[in-house]
Design a protein around this motif. Structure first.
Motif, PDB file in Angstrom:
ATOM      1  N   ARG A   1      -3.555  10.414  -0.265  1.00 48.50           N
ATOM      2  CA  ARG A   1      -5.063  10.806  -0.710  1.00 48.50           C
ATOM      3  C   ARG A   1      -4.560  11.556  -2.153  1.00 48.50           C
TER       4      ARG A   1
ATOM      5  N   GLY B   1      -3.837   8.531  -4.391  1.00 49.93           N
ATOM      6  CA  GLY B   1      -5.084   7.832  -4.880  1.00 49.93           C
ATOM      7  C   GLY B   1      -6.153   8.430  -5.753  1.00 49.93           C
ATOM      8  N   ASP B   2      -6.181   9.826  -5.703  1.00 50.28           N
ATOM      9  CA  ASP B   2      -6.893  10.546  -6.674  1.00 50.28           C
ATOM     10  C   ASP B   2      -6.565  10.386  -8.116  1.00 50.28           C
TER      11      ASP B   2
ATOM     12  N   ARG C   1      -1.957   3.729  -5.995  1.00 50.52           N
ATOM     13  CA  ARG C   1      -2.449   3.008  -4.638  1.00 50.52           C
ATOM     14  C   ARG C   1      -1.408   2.030  -4.167  1.00 50.52           C
TER      15      ARG C   1
ATOM     16  N   ASP D   1       0.885  -1.249   0.076  1.00 46.35           N
ATOM     17  CA  ASP D   1      -0.196  -0.003   0.139  1.00 46.35           C
ATOM     18  C   ASP D   1       0.704   1.255  -0.078  1.00 46.35           C
TER      19      ASP D   1
END
Length: 254
Positions: A24, A27-28, A32, A11
Motif C-alpha cells: 500500500r 502504491g501511494d 505498482r 504485481d
C-alpha cells in the motif's frame, strides 16, 4: 529483455517479501509493479521499508544481497543450564544437580554425533536479592581425550564444582557448557587410549540412551545424581502430559 518484460507486468504485491502494508505504501508512490520497484532508488527503499526492502530492490537488480546457506554451520558449543526450584547450599546437592546436567549434555552430544574437548561449570546465587549473600563462580577443564561419555563428563563436572564451591551461600542456578566440539567419527585418538575400553563405554552409553529413550529420560541415572533431588528444577509452566500421564487428564464434573 524477457526478465524486464515479466517484471513490468508482475504485481508488486505478489513479490516475495512485500507485505500488504508495504504494498500500500508503494502504491501511494505510484509503484505498482515489480519493474517499478526494481527502479526505485535504494535510499528511498530503505527509508520506506527498512533494510529488508532495500535488499529486495537490490536483488531485483541482480545484486545478491544475502547468500543462501545450504550447509548448516558446525556447532561451536553446547550448554545445559537450569534454575533450581529450591535454593541449594549443600555441596553434595549442588554436585548432584550438576551431575544431572552433565548426563543430559552427554545425551545431546551423542544425539548430534559429537564429542567435546572442554567443559566449563558455573553456578551463582540469586542476583535479584541483593540483601542476601552473593557469590558466583565458573571453572573450566579439558576433556582428554575428547568424549561424549556422560560418566566422564560427570567426573570432571564434580571436580570443577568442588574447586569453586563456598559454604554459606544459597545457589539458585547452575549449568555446564561444552566447547571445542568435533564429529565423533573424526575425533583425534590419544597414544595411550585403550581402544577396547572406549568401545565398551560407547556400547554402554548407547544402551543407556536406548533404555531412557524407551522408558523415560530418568529411567537409568548415575548414583552421583541422587534420587530425592530436593533441588528439582522449576517446571511450573510445563504443559500437561495428557497423552502419557493419566493424572494429567482433565476431569469433567457434572
Amino acid at each position: 529483455y524477457i526478465r524486464r518484460y515479466v517484471m513490468d507486468r508482475f504485481d508488486v504485491a505478489d513479490v516475495w517479501g512485500v507485505g500488504g502494508a508495504t504494498a500500500r505504501k508503494l502504491g501511494d508512490l505510484g509503484i505498482r509493479t515489480a519493474g517499478q520497484l526494481r527502479d526505485m532508488p535504494l535510499r528511498q527503499a530503505r527509508g520506506l521499508g527498512t533494510v529488508v526492502l532495500e535488499r529486495l530492490v537490490a536483488e531485483l537488480n541482480g545484486v545478491q544481497a544475502d547468500a543462501v546457506e545450504l550447509v548448516a554451520p558446525d556447532r561451536k558449543g553446547m550448554a545445559v543450564t537450569r534454575s533450581f526450584g529450591t535454593p541449594i547450599a549443600d555441596l553434595e546437592q549442588l554436585m548432584g544437580a550438576v551431575s544431572q546436567f552433565a548426563m543430559r549434555a552427554g545425551e545431546k552430544l551423542r544425539q548430534h554425533g559429537l564429542v567435546a574437548g572442554r567443559m566449563a561449570v558455573f553456578f551463582h546465587t540469586n542476583r535479584h536479592k541483593p540483601d542476601r549473600p552473593q557469590y558466583g563462580a565458573s571453572r573450566g577443564g579439558a576433556l582428554h581425550p575428547m568424549t561424549a561419555d556422560s560418566f566422564e563428563l560427570i567426573s570432571l563436572a564434580r571436580r570443577l564444582v568442588e574447586r569453586a564451591y563456598r559454604r554459606g551461600f544459597e545457589f539458585t542456578k547452575a549449568g555446564i557448557m561444552l566447547e571445542q566440539l568435533a564429529a565423533a567419527d573424526a575425533r583425534p585418538r590419544t597414544l595411550f587410549e585403550d581402544q577396547d575400553q572406549s568401545a565398551q563405554r560407547e556400547r554402554l552409553m548407547a544402551a543407556i540412551d536406548d533404555i531412557n529413550g524407551k522408558f523415560g529420560r530418568m529411567t537409568v541415572v548415575p548414583a552421583s545424581q541422587g534420587f530425592k533431588r530436593p533441588w528439582k528444577m522449576r517446571a511450573d509452566m510445563n504443559s500437561p502430559a495428557w497423552t502419557t500421564r493419566i493424572s494429567d487428564l482433565p476431569v469433567v464434573k457434572a
